[in-house]
Design a protein around this motif. Structure first.
Motif, PDB file in Angstrom:
ATOM      1  N   ALA A  50       1.056  -1.246   0.361  1.00 10.88           N
ATOM      2  CA  ALA A  50      -0.250  -0.065   0.214  1.00 10.88           C
ATOM      3  C   ALA A  50       1.190   1.675   0.035  1.00 10.88           C
ATOM      4  CB  ALA A  50      -0.785  -0.020   1.261  1.00 10.88           C
ATOM      5  N   PRO A  72       1.342   6.716  -1.614  1.00  5.64           N
ATOM      6  CA  PRO A  72       0.135   5.123  -1.642  1.00  5.64           C
ATOM      7  C   PRO A  72      -0.499   6.188  -3.212  1.00  5.64           C
ATOM      8  CG  PRO A  72       1.217   5.663   0.740  1.00  5.64           C
ATOM      9  CD  PRO A  72       1.814   6.607  -0.008  1.00  5.64           C
ATOM     10  N   LYS A  73      -0.784   7.074  -3.155  1.00  7.65           N
ATOM     11  CA  LYS A  73      -2.011   7.055  -3.258  1.00  7.65           C
ATOM     12  C   LYS A  73      -1.721   7.150  -5.406  1.00  7.65           C
ATOM     13  CE  LYS A  73      -1.112  12.469  -3.981  1.00  7.65           C
ATOM     14  NZ  LYS A  73      -0.787  13.138  -4.800  1.00  7.65           N
ATOM     15  N   ILE A  77      -4.190   1.913  -5.728  1.00  5.77           N
ATOM     16  CA  ILE A  77      -4.476   0.651  -5.167  1.00  5.77           C
ATOM     17  C   ILE A  77      -5.544   0.987  -3.621  1.00  5.77           C
ATOM     18  CG2 ILE A  77      -2.652  -0.736  -4.974  1.00  5.77           C
ATOM     19  CD1 ILE A  77      -2.984   1.722  -1.953  1.00  5.77           C
ATOM     20  N   MET A  79      -7.717  -0.474   0.117  1.00  2.97           N
ATOM     21  CA  MET A  79      -7.219  -0.652   1.259  1.00  2.97           C
ATOM     22  C   MET A  79      -8.588  -0.605   1.690  1.00  2.97           C
ATOM     23  SD  MET A  79      -4.296  -0.879   3.621  1.00  2.97           S
ATOM     24  CE  MET A  79      -3.774  -1.795   4.276  1.00  2.97           C
ATOM     25  N   LEU A  86     -13.582   4.796   8.810  1.00  6.71           N
ATOM     26  CA  LEU A  86     -14.268   5.387   7.659  1.00  6.71           C
ATOM     27  C   LEU A  86     -13.730   6.736   8.530  1.00  6.71           C
ATOM     28  CD1 LEU A  86     -17.527   3.195   7.925  1.00  6.71           C
ATOM     29  CD2 LEU A  86     -15.730   3.542   6.091  1.00  6.71           C
ATOM     30  N   ASN A  95     -17.821   9.902   2.637  1.00  8.39           N
ATOM     31  CA  ASN A  95     -16.740   8.678   2.705  1.00  8.39           C
ATOM     32  C   ASN A  95     -16.422   8.384   1.687  1.00  8.39           C
ATOM     33  OD1 ASN A  95     -15.323   7.952   5.207  1.00  8.39           O
ATOM     34  ND2 ASN A  95     -17.380   7.899   6.375  1.00  8.39           N
ATOM     35  N   PHE A  98     -14.723  10.427  -1.017  1.00 11.56           N
ATOM     36  CA  PHE A  98     -13.549  11.173  -0.345  1.00 11.56           C
ATOM     37  C   PHE A  98     -12.215  11.059  -1.324  1.00 11.56           C
ATOM     38  CE2 PHE A  98     -10.094  11.932   2.742  1.00 11.56           C
ATOM     39  CZ  PHE A  98     -10.999  13.687   2.871  1.00 11.56           C
ATOM     40  N   ALA A  99     -12.002   9.763  -2.050  1.00 13.05           N
ATOM     41  CA  ALA A  99     -10.902   9.616  -2.784  1.00 13.05           C
ATOM     42  C   ALA A  99     -11.331  10.268  -4.051  1.00 13.05           C
ATOM     43  CB  ALA A  99     -10.254   7.990  -2.995  1.00 13.05           C
ATOM     44  N   LEU A 102     -11.229  14.156  -4.094  1.00 13.94           N
ATOM     45  CA  LEU A 102      -9.712  14.793  -3.213  1.00 13.94           C
ATOM     46  C   LEU A 102      -8.819  14.519  -4.690  1.00 13.94           C
ATOM     47  CD1 LEU A 102      -7.873  12.507  -0.338  1.00 13.94           C
ATOM     48  CD2 LEU A 102      -8.695  15.389  -0.612  1.00 13.94           C
ATOM     49  N   ARG A 146     -16.134   2.206  -0.333  1.00 14.52           N
ATOM     50  CA  ARG A 146     -14.750   3.196  -0.425  1.00 14.52           C
ATOM     51  C   ARG A 146     -13.790   2.916  -1.333  1.00 14.52           C
ATOM     52  NH1 ARG A 146     -12.364   6.008   4.659  1.00 14.52           N
ATOM     53  NH2 ARG A 146     -11.990   3.863   4.954  1.00 14.52           N
ATOM     54  N   ARG A 150     -13.021   3.285  -6.355  1.00 14.02           N
ATOM     55  CA  ARG A 150     -12.069   4.158  -7.097  1.00 14.02           C
ATOM     56  C   ARG A 150     -11.800   3.159  -7.823  1.00 14.02           C
ATOM     57  NH1 ARG A 150      -7.811   4.742  -2.176  1.00 14.02           N
ATOM     58  NH2 ARG A 150      -6.661   5.641  -4.667  1.00 14.02           N
TER      59      ARG A 150
END
Lengths: 200, 281
Positions: A50, A72-73, A77, A79, A86, A95, A98-99, A102, A146, A150
């Motif tokens: 990760a 990581p971003k 991946i 996780m 959360l 929740n 969120f990714a 961002l 979540r 992605r």
């Protein structure tokens, strides 16, 4: 989707060597389960993949690209954590989105993808709730939602069922299996329980 | 069965009685204060007379406003307390967050260093501060008094905030890292909202401490920066005049009111159990 290639990976925390040169090839689309007693380094390996920990030696490749020094971003991946992880101040929908928020995905696209993932996991009715208003199993599903929102190359599960009671564990295990069969995304799944291995 | 029920009832009665007594005990001083402020002769009257408002008047409040320069002192108090809250939060929130991110000795050293400031009773600090402020030209200014307050607030607030941040599960930030948070996102979007209630409670506390502070104000405020707590003393009177208790009571009511209002307003933003549901509890 991508394979994960772990070559001669070592990890030491100060003087304590936890992982001594491991080689693992995880094929594209495979579901790999890491089993072992507590403290044997399986979670550490997952965290290395990760990018939550830095490798001390060796190399990790995701989809052929070395990710040792990648944040990581940028590893593409997702996780799922043992304790869900959360965000308590965000609704289920927030929740899950969120990714994407961002990374600058626009609102309508986020809403669409969240809705889609919620549909897969039966979370449609819960999108406006906060984590504190959910049961343990529902929280774990949100954590999975979540991850799938992605659309990552690799899923990482860190003992996702250890906090659930026996009955719920069986049910969630079946759901994870279904999810995998549906999405066919490369998955690394860490557990200390033999029964998890048997069914997953 | 019946016996047990009776016993339970009796216990409930006793508990409520004790709680009732405690309520009267804690509410009596402020209630008497309010009563005294609404009577023309506060002294030499029985408490019952005061409570029944036998000599009802609003004159004490008029006196407090006009002769008491209320708004002058009020402005000083408000500026100093408000600035103390703002600066304390701006300085301490990032400081405490940073402290929770460094490990081992460095953290212990800074934490204890900050806390060590609290070991000194702050009466002891007043005199050296006075001397320093005289040299810096800060004595008798709001800035000086504000700095003195901050010397009390910053160690206290930092220590409290480190405690708040420590309760945020590490997994939450890790989830944030995997989701693509920058360090700023982790602080602002993930961790800060979780400890929001604690920060609001802390802000209330800092405001109240500053608002009620008397000692530093007496030493350092000169005549230009005096807050309400010092302003009230002018009605204690000299040897010939005697203390005007009615006006003092009215003044005290006016001093307390804004704090109660502030606390009640801020209280609405405190949501209890914010971390509930974040991770397995």
């Amino acid at each position: 989707m991508a394979g994960v290639s772990i070559q001669n990976v070592e990890k030491a925390f100060d003087d304590a060597r936890v992982i001594h040169g491991i080689d693992v090839e995880i094929a594209k689309g495979a579901f790999v389960v890491l089993v072992g007693p507590s403290g044997c380094g399986k979670s550490t390996l997952l965290r290395l993949i990760a990018g939550l920990e830095d490798v001390t030696g060796g190399s990790i490749r995701i989809g052929g690209q070395e990710v040792n020094d990648m944040a990581p971003k940028d590893r593409d991946i997702a996780m799922v954590f043992q304790n869900y992880g959360l965000y308590p101040h965000m609704t289920v929908a927030q929740n899950m989105g969120f990714a994407l928020k961002l990374s600058g995905v626009d609102k309508t696209e986020i809403a669409k993808r969240v809705e889609n993932a919620a549909g897969i996991l039966n979370l449609d009715a819960l999108l406006d709730r906060y984590p504190r208003q959910l049961s343990g199993g529902q929280r774990q599903r949100v954590a999975m939602g979540r991850a799938i929102v992605r659309d990552p190359q690799v899923f990482l599960f860190d003992e996702p069922l250890s906090n659930l009671d026996a009955k719920l564990r069986v049910q969630m295990r079946a759901e994870i299996k279904q999810l995998y069969q549906r999405l066919k995304v490369t998955t690394v799944y860490v557990t200390h329980g033999r029964c998890d291995r048997g069914h997953a | 069965m019946k016996h047990a029920k009776l016993k339970k009832r009796a216990t409930a009665w006793v508990v409520h009685l004790l709680l009732g007594l405690w309520l009267v005990f804690s509410l009596l001083p402020p209630v008497m204060l309010l009563a005294a402020s609404l009577n023309s002769t506060a002294l030499f009257r029985s408490p019952l007379d005061l409570l029944l408002l036998r000599d009802f008047t609003l004159d004490n409040f008029t006196q407090a406003f006009t002769r008491g320069d209320f708004w002058f002192f009020f402005t000083n108090s408000l500026i100093i307390s408000g600035a103390a809250v703002a600066i304390t939060l701006v300085v301490c929130v990032p400081l405490a967050y940073g402290l929770t991110k460094i490990s081992g000795r460095a953290r212990a050293a800074v934490s204890y260093g900050v806390l060590a400031m609290r070991f000194i009773p702050y009466v002891v600090l007043a005199l050296p501060m006075f001397l320093i402020f005289v040299n810096l030209g800060l004595s008798g200014s709001r800035t000086g008094l504000l700095l003195a307050h901050l010397s009390i607030h910053i160690p206290f607030a930092t220590w409290m905030l480190v405690g708040f941040f420590d309760t945020v599960p590490g997994e939450l930030e890790e989830a944030g890292i995997v989701d693509g948070c920058t360090p700023w996102n982790l602080f602002w979007d993930v961790t800060l909202p979780v400890v929001r209630s604690g920060i609001i409670a802390l802000a209330i506390l800092v405001f109240i401490i500053s608002w009620n502070e008397y000692l530093f104000a007496l030493f350092l405020a000169g005549s230009d920066a005096q807050p309400l707590t010092v302003g009230i003393t002018r009605f204690l009177g000299g040897a010939e005049a005697g203390a005007e208790y009615g006006v003092i009571a009215a003044y005290a009511v006016l001093v307390i009111a804004p704090v109660i209002l502030f606390a009640l307003t801020a209280n609405r933003f405190i949501v209890s159990g914010m971390t509930a549901g974040a991770v397995k509890g």
